[in-house]
Write a protein that holds these residues in place. Structure first.
Motif, PDB file in Angstrom:
ATOM      1  N   ILE A 499      52.135  53.126  73.877  1.00  0.00           N
ATOM      2  CA  ILE A 499      51.495  54.284  73.255  1.00  0.00           C
ATOM      3  C   ILE A 499      50.213  54.599  74.010  1.00  0.00           C
ATOM      4  N   TYR A 500      49.998  55.892  74.277  1.00  0.00           N
ATOM      5  CA  TYR A 500      48.748  56.296  74.926  1.00  0.00           C
ATOM      6  C   TYR A 500      48.137  57.458  74.154  1.00  0.00           C
ATOM      7  N   LEU A 501      46.824  57.371  73.886  1.00  0.00           N
ATOM      8  CA  LEU A 501      46.100  58.426  73.179  1.00  0.00           C
ATOM      9  C   LEU A 501      45.378  59.284  74.203  1.00  0.00           C
ATOM     10  N   MET A 502      45.823  60.513  74.341  1.00  0.00           N
ATOM     11  CA  MET A 502      45.295  61.404  75.367  1.00  0.00           C
ATOM     12  C   MET A 502      44.077  62.182  74.878  1.00  0.00           C
ATOM     13  N   SER A 503      43.319  62.678  75.850  1.00  0.00           N
ATOM     14  CA  SER A 503      42.262  63.655  75.628  1.00  0.00           C
ATOM     15  C   SER A 503      42.497  64.801  76.589  1.00  0.00           C
ATOM     16  N   ASP A 504      41.941  65.963  76.274  1.00  0.00           N
ATOM     17  CA  ASP A 504      42.082  67.104  77.179  1.00  0.00           C
ATOM     18  C   ASP A 504      41.596  66.734  78.579  1.00  0.00           C
ATOM     19  N   GLY A 505      42.396  67.058  79.571  1.00  0.00           N
ATOM     20  CA  GLY A 505      42.038  66.761  80.956  1.00  0.00           C
ATOM     21  C   GLY A 505      42.617  65.473  81.490  1.00  0.00           C
ATOM     22  N   ASP A 506      43.101  64.590  80.607  1.00  0.00           N
ATOM     23  CA  ASP A 506      43.750  63.360  81.067  1.00  0.00           C
ATOM     24  C   ASP A 506      45.057  63.698  81.780  1.00  0.00           C
ATOM     25  N   GLN A 507      45.356  62.961  82.827  1.00  0.00           N
ATOM     26  CA  GLN A 507      46.655  63.075  83.489  1.00  0.00           C
ATOM     27  C   GLN A 507      47.397  61.758  83.299  1.00  0.00           C
ATOM     28  N   VAL A 508      48.540  61.852  82.650  1.00  0.00           N
ATOM     29  CA  VAL A 508      49.338  60.674  82.324  1.00  0.00           C
ATOM     30  C   VAL A 508      50.681  60.779  83.033  1.00  0.00           C
ATOM     31  N   GLU A 509      51.099  59.698  83.645  1.00  0.00           N
ATOM     32  CA  GLU A 509      52.373  59.671  84.357  1.00  0.00           C
ATOM     33  C   GLU A 509      53.342  58.759  83.620  1.00  0.00           C
ATOM     34  N   VAL A 510      54.540  59.268  83.357  1.00  0.00           N
ATOM     35  CA  VAL A 510      55.555  58.490  82.659  1.00  0.00           C
ATOM     36  C   VAL A 510      56.778  58.327  83.557  1.00  0.00           C
ATOM     37  N   SER A 511      57.302  57.107  83.563  1.00  0.00           N
ATOM     38  CA  SER A 511      58.519  56.791  84.305  1.00  0.00           C
ATOM     39  C   SER A 511      59.317  55.798  83.472  1.00  0.00           C
ATOM     40  N   GLN A 512      60.453  55.376  83.984  1.00  0.00           N
ATOM     41  CA  GLN A 512      61.261  54.391  83.262  1.00  0.00           C
ATOM     42  C   GLN A 512      60.496  53.088  83.041  1.00  0.00           C
ATOM     43  N   ARG A 513      59.573  52.789  83.939  1.00  0.00           N
ATOM     44  CA  ARG A 513      58.876  51.500  83.875  1.00  0.00           C
ATOM     45  C   ARG A 513      57.564  51.537  83.102  1.00  0.00           C
ATOM     46  N   SER A 514      56.870  52.698  83.103  1.00  0.00           N
ATOM     47  CA  SER A 514      55.506  52.662  82.566  1.00  0.00           C
ATOM     48  C   SER A 514      55.035  54.023  82.072  1.00  0.00           C
ATOM     49  N   LEU A 515      53.955  53.961  81.301  1.00  0.00           N
ATOM     50  CA  LEU A 515      53.208  55.130  80.844  1.00  0.00           C
ATOM     51  C   LEU A 515      51.747  54.818  81.123  1.00  0.00           C
ATOM     52  N   LYS A 516      51.116  55.575  82.033  1.00  0.00           N
ATOM     53  CA  LYS A 516      49.761  55.210  82.433  1.00  0.00           C
ATOM     54  C   LYS A 516      48.954  56.446  82.814  1.00  0.00           C
ATOM     55  N   LYS A 517      47.646  56.340  82.628  1.00  0.00           N
ATOM     56  CA  LYS A 517      46.740  57.395  83.059  1.00  0.00           C
ATOM     57  C   LYS A 517      46.518  57.269  84.562  1.00  0.00           C
ATOM     58  N   THR A 518      46.624  58.402  85.259  1.00  0.00           N
ATOM     59  CA  THR A 518      46.476  58.375  86.711  1.00  0.00           C
ATOM     60  C   THR A 518      45.253  59.143  87.194  1.00  0.00           C
ATOM     61  N   GLY A 519      44.583  59.845  86.288  1.00  0.00           N
ATOM     62  CA  GLY A 519      43.402  60.605  86.692  1.00  0.00           C
ATOM     63  C   GLY A 519      42.990  61.577  85.614  1.00  0.00           C
ATOM     64  N   SER A 520      42.124  62.505  85.984  1.00  0.00           N
ATOM     65  CA  SER A 520      41.690  63.534  85.045  1.00  0.00           C
ATOM     66  C   SER A 520      41.344  64.797  85.816  1.00  0.00           C
ATOM     67  N   VAL A 521      41.423  65.938  85.114  1.00  0.00           N
ATOM     68  CA  VAL A 521      41.108  67.231  85.723  1.00  0.00           C
ATOM     69  C   VAL A 521      40.153  67.978  84.801  1.00  0.00           C
ATOM     70  N   LYS A 522      39.604  69.070  85.322  1.00  0.00           N
ATOM     71  CA  LYS A 522      38.676  69.865  84.528  1.00  0.00           C
ATOM     72  C   LYS A 522      39.401  70.529  83.363  1.00  0.00           C
ATOM     73  N   ALA A 523      38.838  70.373  82.166  1.00  0.00           N
ATOM     74  CA  ALA A 523      39.377  71.022  80.966  1.00  0.00           C
ATOM     75  C   ALA A 523      38.198  71.480  80.120  1.00  0.00           C
ATOM     76  N   GLY A 524      38.249  72.673  79.668  1.00  0.00           N
ATOM     77  CA  GLY A 524      37.149  73.193  78.859  1.00  0.00           C
ATOM     78  C   GLY A 524      37.564  74.477  78.190  1.00  0.00           C
ATOM     79  N   LYS A 525      36.571  75.305  77.811  1.00  0.00           N
ATOM     80  CA  LYS A 525      36.842  76.538  77.096  1.00  0.00           C
ATOM     81  C   LYS A 525      36.162  77.722  77.768  1.00  0.00           C
ATOM     82  N   THR A 526      36.784  78.864  77.616  1.00  0.00           N
ATOM     83  CA  THR A 526      36.210  80.136  78.035  1.00  0.00           C
ATOM     84  C   THR A 526      35.923  80.942  76.778  1.00  0.00           C
TER      85      THR A 526
END
Length: 641
Positions: A499-526
């Protein structure tokens, strides 16, 4: 016959002697009466009775053990169907939420492989009260610019504003095909008309539920779910890595108004095939039990309509077509004409009727200017404004600003909605206005005047048990909501490590073997001003906030460069610093501050107007902070003579 009679008499004779041969034809293992009796038989037994574990038949015992072992394996295998699901072990999918996590609303997610990407929903959210002059918030599209060349489509789950409200703002920058069921496309069509995007309707792709669509490297099936809007869907997304289920917003209503319950069979179908990842709605993760059916609102409406002596004015979300429909049906039942007020309410109802989702005779409707032509007891008004929006029809009615409808003491108001988090004060404000006008208001004091459109805990559990995912990521809600939903997932057998709890901007990669955070990107509001349908820049909002919180001081002064003194008294204007009665005293105070500053100023400062203005700005700000603990905006205008 005589012999039988004698036998019967003997059996009933209390004085007859026992026959030693009486039990000879009985079970040989049964002890004859009076023989080998346990002397402790009548004593009170201590502890539970002891039973033999032997079944008495070795073959039967062997079959039982094999059946127990086999049934245990069947149950275990049924709970772990993801282990047999097809998927390329080397493939993976990257998931990036850019809105909808850590907040209510603004849902916006990207799902991508190395060469293909889809966007799931592009929703808006509401501003907080300190965002002055801002009507809505739309997600930041910065990340889309980086991957736009591999985006294949926009995928829409349903037509709520927090899922489609930002689509026209997105389309002014990017254009991709929009795949959705007819009602969401109809509501997006209206938005495109408003924003001058009529030509872009060529990007619409109407879909059919229970049909698989190949979009880029994804195969997607829309599955019907019940929610607080018609035609909502969950998504079954098949990728090279495995199947991903995105529930969208849902609840499990077995008696919906239109007779189409959540398509549990399709969820079970994918659950049996094996699901790699479940993304599921967390909005009501704290609510125990189940969410009540939309149909439970009907009897409450009936009770209120039957006792109303004057006009009935019902307000709800403009997108909650089934709620509006129920109100109208009860209005018809009690011989009332129906007036729909509010542009979004009119548009959405018209689309639902045009597309055949609801069937109403258009002759029952009247225009707002016709309301006063009918007796109050013959009128139902359905309107917007359940969230206390200051520009809504209900708010203008409550404040006596509406052109055609003024609130009367005989009016029965129904607010059939719950305040969105952050809107509580606005809803309370409009309630106060309505009650002051003398109207009778039905709101939260009626237990079934509103039901949620989101799944409660038991429905979330059912979804988890049907899908049986290997990995689980709760979505749609603040962090505490997704955390609570994660706990529910664990209780339903999901491995906590999966189980992974995400936040806006998180980048999560899922495969047969794993679910893991791989980075983050800009996320915000206009920030968007709805009056002009344009963006408001971030620094403008910050300036507005600072002006509202700390005020402004404007100083106009003439300074003699030779004597380094004020030529005349400075002109000082303040807003939000001191009350009007202290303006003169504050001006005198500022004059003394300037005199002292000029005495201590370095000679070279008098050669640079901007430098002396900056110096005055600093000393005035420090002085006011010492007194008021605020940093106001200081606007000095200095003339060096």
């Amino acid at each position: 016959m005589e012999e039988n009679k004698t036998q019967q008499n003997n059996n009933n004779n209390p004085n007859r002697k026992p026959n030693p041969n009486r039990n000879q034809n009985k079970n040989p293992n049964q002890r004859p009466q009076g023989q080998n009796q346990n002397p402790n038989r009548n004593k009170k037994r201590k502890g539970p009775p002891k039973f033999s574990a032997k079944l008495g038949n070795q073959e039967w015992e062997k079959d039982i053990k094999e059946a127990i072992k086999a049934n245990k394996k069947v149950r275990t295998d049924a709970l772990t169907t993801f282990n047999t699901a097809k998927g390329n072990p080397s493939a993976s999918v990257k998931i990036t939420p850019l809105g909808g996590l850590g907040e209510i609303g603004g849902n916006f997610m990207v799902m991508e492989t190395n060469t293909s990407a889809i966007i799931i929903d592009i929703g808006m959210s509401f501003p907080s009260e300190d965002m002055h002059g801002v009507d809505i918030l739309v997600p930041d599209f910065s990340y889309i610019r980086k991957i736009k060349d591999k985006i294949d489509a926009i995928i829409i789950t349903h037509a709520h504003e927090d899922h489609i409200g930002a689509v026209p703002y997105f389309f002014k920058q990017f254009k991709f095909p929009i795949y959705a069921t007819p009602l969401p496309l109809g509501m997006i069509s209206n938005k495109f008309d408003e924003h001058g995007l009529k030509k872009d309707k060529s990007y619409f792709r109407p879909i059919q539920k229970r049909k698989v669509y190949k979009i880029g490297e994804f195969e997607i099936e829309w599955m019907h779910v019940t929610h607080s809007i018609i035609d909502a869907s969950s998504l079954a997304i098949t990728t090279a890595a495995g199947t991903i289920i995105h529930t969208g917003d849902f609840k499990i209503d077995h008696t919906p108004i239109d007779g189409y319950p959540t398509d549990l069979h399709r969820f079970a179908h994918y659950g049996e095939k094996g699901v790699l990842l479940l993304l599921s709605d967390s909005t009501n993760s704290y609510r125990a039990g189940i969410t009540k059916s939309e149909s439970t609102v009907g009897p409450t409406f009936d009770r209120i309509f039957s006792s109303a002596k004057g006009r009935v004015i019902m307000s709800t979300f403009s997108s909650n077509i089934h709620r509006v429909y129920q109100a109208i049906v009860h209005g018809i039942k009690y011989n009332r004409k129906v007036c729909v007020i509010g542009r979004s309410m009119e548009r959405n109802l018209d689309i639902a009727m045009e597309l055949g989702y609801i069937n109403l005779d258009r002759r029952i409707f009247i225009d707002p200017h016709e309301v006063n032509k009918y007796d109050d007891k013959d009128v139902l008004i359905v309107t917007t404004g359940s969230q206390g929006e200051t520009m809504s029809a209900l708010y203008r009615m409550a404040t006596d600003e509406h052109r055609h409808v003024k609130i009367k003491p005989t009016d029965q108001i129904i607010i059939s909605a719950k305040a969105i988090p952050g809107n509580e004060a606005s809803v309370s404000r409009v309630l106060n206005f309505l009650i002051k006008a003398g109207a009778k208001v039905a709101y939260q004091d009626f237990s079934e005047i509103h039901v949620s459109g989101h799944a409660a805990m038991e429905e979330q559990k059912l979804m988890l048990r049907l899908i049986k995912p290997k990995f689980f990521m709760p979505v749609h809600g603040e962090y505490n909501h997704i955390h609570k939903h994660a706990q529910t997932g664990i209780s339903c057998g999901v491995n906590p490590r999966n189980i992974y709890l995400m936040s806006d901007g998180d980048q999560v990669e899922v495969s047969q073997r794993s679910l893991k955070k791989t980075g983050s990107v800009k996320a915000g509001k206009t920030y968007i001003d709805n009056q002009i349908n344009k963006q408001v820049d971030d620094d403008v909002i910050l300036d507005r906030q600072n002006l509202a919180e700390a005020g402004v001081v404007m100083i106009v002064a003439q300074i003699d460069k030779q004597t380094r003194k004020l030529i005349s008294k400075p002109v000082v204007r303040t807003y939000g610093i001191v009350p009007d009665r202290r303006d003169k005293a504050f001006s005198k105070e500022m004059e003394e501050i300037l005199d002292q500053f000029l005495i201590n100023a370095k000679p070279q400062m008098f050669e640079d107007q901007r430098g002396i203005e900056n110096g005055i700005r600093q000393v005035v700000r420090k002085h006011i902070f010492r007194q008021k603990k605020k940093y106001p905006t200081i606007v000095p205008t200095i003339f060096l003579m």
